[in-house]
Design a protein around this motif. Structure first.
Motif: not given
Ligand code: F6P
Length: 255
Positions: A151-159, A183-191
């Motif tokens: 299981i992974v539980v993670h936050g999501i943020g604005d990049a 966006a950012e999650a788990l140390g990755y930034y997404f477009d």
């Protein structure tokens, strides 16, 4: 009116699940950008989701952030989580101590009666330091445990909010902007399309590990995060989303 409202949220949950192809969506009323109460409710709902999916002796990887801290607040001694291991999903990502994944993992373990392992990895690792660190047998052992989580539980943020909070250097910030990081999650930034445009150099869970992890739970709310959440959903690895009404409405605008 209460019943009507409940139906409204259920509709939102179903529309998001259908539009983004996720198994379960939980929407709490309100906007956690402006209401402390809603943020707490988000934490409560996140804790309930974790309780629902956990099974005996699980390894649960968690990230940092203020939403994850609220989930930790809402956990309590539970027989189903007693044998669980809580581990940080990734090493240092530039968060303050109270919001670090290590801190959250240890609090969750203490609250539930579970166990924890920590990743002692400094922030802002250079490539060379990173390479030598991942050779270390003790770090390797924890990283293996992290990658074998169920299981992974993670936050999501604005990049851009996250880049500022982590004091990312000016050059990286410029390139994040140029690449359209949203966006950012788990140390990755997404477009916007959910493509990875940047990743932070640290150890732990890699995005490709998510494919074989059984339950990926994202927890994030607030109107300002709606678009960011939508782009992480578009990346397509979430199984469960816990969010609030204000973010949910934005998420549906960005389908
Ligand atoms: O840094 C850890 C982290 O989970 C990020 O991946 C995420 O973007 C952020 O925290 C969310 O933080 P908050 O819940 O405080 O908005």
């Amino acid at each position: 009116p209460i019943i009507k409202m409940a139906f409204g949220l259920t509709d939102l949950e179903e529309s998001i699940a259908k539009a983004y192809g996720i198994s379960q969506v939980i929407v709490v009323p309100g906007d956690s950008d402006t209401s402390v109460f809603t943020k707490k409710e988000l934490g409560r709902a996140g804790a309930a989701a974790l309780r629902k999916y956990v099974s005996k002796d699980d390894i649960i990887a968690v990230t940092g952030g203020s939403t994850m801290a609220q989930i930790a607040n809402n956990l309590a001694i539970s027989s189903s989580m007693k044998g669980s291991w809580f581990v940080p999903a990734r090493g240092g990502l530039g968060e303050s101590v109270d919001m670090q994944a290590n801190t959250i993992a240890s609090i969750m373990a203490k609250k539930t009666g579970g166990k924890y392992r920590l990743l002692h990895v400094p922030d802002h690792l250079g490539e060379e330091a990173y390479q030598s660190l991942i050779q270390d047998p003790q770090i390797q052992e924890v990283v293996d445990a992290v990658r074998s989580c169920r299981i992974v539980v993670h936050g999501i943020g604005d990049a851009m909010v996250m880049a500022r909070r982590r004091k990312v250097d000016a050059e990286t910030t410029r390139s994040l902007e140029a690449e359209g990081a949203l966006a950012e999650a788990l140390g990755y930034y997404f477009d916007r399309q959910g493509n990875v445009v940047h990743k932070m150099p640290t150890v732990g869970l890699r995005l490709e590990d998510l494919q074989r992890i059984e339950v990926v739970i994202g927890v994030a709310g607030g109107k300002s995060k709606g678009e960011a959440i939508a782009s992480v959903l578009r990346h397509g690895q979430e199984d469960v989303l816990v969010t609030d009404e204000a973010a949910a409405l934005e998420i549906m605008k960005h389908v």
